[in-house]
Scaffold this motif. Structure first.
Motif, mmCIF file in Angstrom:
data_model
loop_
_atom_site.group_PDB
_atom_site.id
_atom_site.type_symbol
_atom_site.label_atom_id
_atom_site.label_comp_id
_atom_site.label_asym_id
_atom_site.label_seq_id
_atom_site.Cartn_x
_atom_site.Cartn_y
_atom_site.Cartn_z
ATOM 1 N N ILE A 56 -5.778 4.631 2.181
ATOM 2 C CA ILE A 56 -5.198 3.461 1.496
ATOM 3 C C ILE A 56 -4.383 2.623 2.491
ATOM 4 N N LEU A 57 -3.552 3.294 3.299
ATOM 5 C CA LEU A 57 -2.714 2.564 4.263
ATOM 6 C C LEU A 57 -3.544 1.782 5.292
ATOM 7 N N ALA A 58 -4.750 2.274 5.556
ATOM 8 C CA ALA A 58 -5.584 1.638 6.595
ATOM 9 C C ALA A 58 -6.217 0.329 6.123
ATOM 10 N N GLN A 59 -6.225 0.098 4.810
ATOM 11 C CA GLN A 59 -7.015 -1.029 4.294
ATOM 12 C C GLN A 59 -6.465 -2.396 4.723
ATOM 13 N N GLY A 60 -5.158 -2.501 4.935
ATOM 14 C CA GLY A 60 -4.581 -3.792 5.300
ATOM 15 C C GLY A 60 -5.197 -4.351 6.570
ATOM 16 N N GLU A 61 -5.279 -3.533 7.603
ATOM 17 C CA GLU A 61 -5.833 -3.986 8.887
ATOM 18 C C GLU A 61 -7.351 -4.179 8.779
ATOM 19 N N ILE A 62 -7.991 -3.343 7.955
ATOM 20 C CA ILE A 62 -9.453 -3.485 7.796
ATOM 21 C C ILE A 62 -9.743 -4.833 7.123
ATOM 22 N N ILE A 63 -8.919 -5.201 6.144
ATOM 23 C CA ILE A 63 -9.140 -6.479 5.444
ATOM 24 C C ILE A 63 -8.851 -7.661 6.384
ATOM 25 N N SER A 64 -7.700 -7.641 7.063
ATOM 26 C CA SER A 64 -7.343 -8.821 7.880
ATOM 27 C C SER A 64 -8.380 -9.077 8.977
ATOM 28 N N LEU A 75 0.815 6.428 -7.122
ATOM 29 C CA LEU A 75 -0.264 7.402 -7.362
ATOM 30 C C LEU A 75 0.276 8.833 -7.385
ATOM 31 N N ALA A 76 1.407 9.037 -6.713
ATOM 32 C CA ALA A 76 2.008 10.373 -6.700
ATOM 33 C C ALA A 76 2.929 10.571 -7.903
ATOM 34 N N SER A 77 3.157 9.502 -8.673
ATOM 35 C CA SER A 77 4.124 9.588 -9.769
ATOM 36 C C SER A 77 3.401 9.674 -11.112
ATOM 37 N N LEU A 97 0.830 -1.207 0.000
ATOM 38 C CA LEU A 97 0.000 0.000 0.000
ATOM 39 C C LEU A 97 0.870 1.265 0.000
ATOM 40 N N VAL A 98 2.027 1.182 0.644
ATOM 41 C CA VAL A 98 2.975 2.304 0.604
ATOM 42 C C VAL A 98 3.414 2.517 -0.854
ATOM 43 N N GLU A 99 3.702 1.407 -1.541
ATOM 44 C CA GLU A 99 4.108 1.459 -2.960
ATOM 45 C C GLU A 99 3.000 2.062 -3.822
ATOM 46 N N VAL A 100 1.761 1.621 -3.550
ATOM 47 C CA VAL A 100 0.609 2.139 -4.312
ATOM 48 C C VAL A 100 0.566 3.662 -4.175
ATOM 49 N N ASP A 129 -0.795 4.053 -13.630
ATOM 50 C CA ASP A 129 -1.343 2.759 -14.084
ATOM 51 C C ASP A 129 -0.700 1.591 -13.336
ATOM 52 N N ASN A 130 0.562 1.763 -12.957
ATOM 53 C CA ASN A 130 1.244 0.686 -12.235
ATOM 54 C C ASN A 130 0.628 0.440 -10.856
ATOM 55 N N ALA A 131 -0.028 1.469 -10.309
ATOM 56 C CA ALA A 131 -0.707 1.291 -9.014
ATOM 57 C C ALA A 131 -1.813 0.251 -9.182
ATOM 58 N N ILE A 132 -2.527 0.330 -10.295
ATOM 59 C CA ILE A 132 -3.631 -0.620 -10.539
ATOM 60 C C ILE A 132 -3.068 -2.042 -10.671
#
Ligand code: ADP
Ligand code: ASP
Ligand code: MG
Length: 435
Positions: free
Chosen positions: A113-121, A52-54, A45-48, A58-61
């Protein structure tokens, strides 16, 4: 009640999630289960966010699609009933559609975006508990965990909100919640910084006055040295809050830097345990005496050393105050400090306002800055009875240039500042010479 926190590797795949479930169910006490994101997810998610800032949005998708595929596999392996599998797959679908909807990096999108990992697990874990017929309640950390204007945890609000949620659901014995995520003073989604799930667990434990806070991870407790860089390290059965707090703050990755303080303030034992070897004793961190001599060594990278030299400092009271005021103005914490009659050396780990700080310090004296430094921290009992300890530490490092030494600030810590290139060597030399 007990708090059971499981890190990223503990929920990494279906097999591990089953191990976590067995551990959770082996506790008869009421409990709050705090989960991290699946290992690797927050990094992705950090990479995403970076993409998104670059110009390569499309690579984020591509990255998000790949991550979604890994979750679909996890769901297929974890669930055996069609009903729960479909429920989990539909949850994953919704979450990843949401992730793909962010097309730009804004400060708020980044945190969401960063919060989604814990929300999913946590959601997958809760659906799995339902499949097993275990009653549990998923409570959102966003409803009770918050940070204030200076990014400090709001303990009073946590206590009142969480106590209320628990008493409204007093028939429930197993609560599940997210580590790491919180809201900020504007009510927006935020987080407790990388590795923050340990901190969440400790804050929650303190807020509910838990019997114990258990941190379940991929190693059998706190080792005497950093196992990522040193062979033949060993697990420590028992250590004091002070020792653990120093080690966590100065780089022992097993614990988030601030995670010991809430437990210590409320005298709640913290148990570090291995999800993959639950019978091992692990490490108990509690109110006990510190080890005579060196208990453990850790190292923290990314340190900047700043020296301010001024002949006017000689006998000048108020000189240190003037220096500290500059760091306070730029909300930059100082880690180590040493003084001589004409100079002060100190270290910081936050480079955000380095340029501004240096400009203002230059009005007080000649400023020199060294970057890419590491603090090597030794924790144990360094009170006066431990004669010769500092001599043996320095002797171990006799071939390594030492930029600063801090000793005597507390009885539990001795810190040395060295060039980061020498860190691995220093940790190994200390391991050979001290243990
Ligand atoms: P989790 O995902 O469970 O939070 P972490 O990766 O954050 O796990 O922390 C566990 C890791 O910390 C271990 O795998 C180990 O490599 C590292 N580590 C660094 N220093 C120490 C230490 N002194 N004792 C134990 N583990 C340490
Ligand atoms: N998932 C977050 C991280 O990777 C928090 C944690 O694991 O403690 O930093
Ligand atoms: Mg961690």
């Amino acid at each position: 009640m007990v708090v059971l926190k499981f890190g990223g590797t503990s929920v990494e795949n279906a097999e591990n999630i089953k191990k976590v479930t067995a551990i959770v169910n082996s506790h008869n006490d009421s409990k709050i289960v705090v989960l991290s994101a699946v290992s690797g997810t927050t990094n992705t998610l950090v990479e995403v966010n970076k993409l998104l800032a670059s110009t390569k949005k499309d690579n984020a998708i591509i990255l998000i699609d790949k991550l979604e595929l890994s979750y679909r596999q996890l769901v297929n392996e974890l669930f055996s009933s069609e009903k729960h599998q479909l429920k989990a797959l539909s949850f994953i679908k919704g979450k990843f559609e949401e992730l793909r909807s962010y097309t730009n990096k804004t400060p708020q999108n980044e945190k969401i975006i960063l919060a989604q990992g814990e929300i999913i697990s946590t959601n997958l874990f809760q659906i799995y508990q339902a499949e097993l017929g275990n009653t549990s309640l998923l409570i959102s950390a966003l409803d009770f965990m918050s940070i204030d204007t200076v990014e400090e945890a709001d303990i009073a609000s946590l206590k009142s909100k969480l106590t209320r949620i628990l008493s409204d659901n007093n028939h429930i014995k197993t609560f599940i919640t997210q580590g790491y995520i919180c809201t900020n003073h504007k009510g927006e989604i935020d987080n407790l910084k990388r590795g923050g799930s340990d901190y969440s667990a400790s804050l929650i434990g303190a807020a509910i006055d838990a019997k114990e806070i258990q941190i379940w991870t991929d190693i059998d407790g706190m080792h005497n040295n950093d196992p990522r860089y040193v062979d033949n390290t060993f697990s420590i059965e028992e250590m004091s809050f002070d020792e653990a707090a120093e080690l966590a703050y100065f780089g022992a990755k097993i614990l988030h830097p601030q995670s010991i303080i809430p437990a210590q303030k409320n005298n709640i034992p913290v148990l570090l345990k291995n999800t993959f070897n639950p019978n091992d004793k692990g490490t108990v961190i509690k109110n006990c005496s510190s080890s005579n001599g060196v208990r453990a060594v850790a190292a923290k990278d990314g340190i900047i050393a700043i020296k301010i030299k001024s002949y006017r400092m000689l006998m000048a009271y108020g000189f240190l105050k003037n220096i500290f005021e500059i760091f306070e103005k730029y909300q930059t914490a100082i880690d180590m400090i040493t003084t001589s009659e004409i100079a002060v050396s100190l270290t910081i780990d936050n480079p955000t306002y380095l340029t501004e700080i240096i400009e203002e310090l230059q009005l007080l004296g000649i400023v020199t800055v060294d970057k890419q430094m590491s603090i090597v921290c030794l924790a144990g009992d360094f009170s006066q009875s431990g004669k010769g300890i500092s001599a043996s530490v320095i002797n171990c490092l006799k071939d390594i240039p030492i930029r600063m030494i801090s000793y005597g600030g507390s009885n539990y810590n001795m810190s040395l500042l060295i060039d980061s290139d020498n860190k691995v060597n220093a940790l190994n030399l200390l391991n050979k010479g001290l243990f």
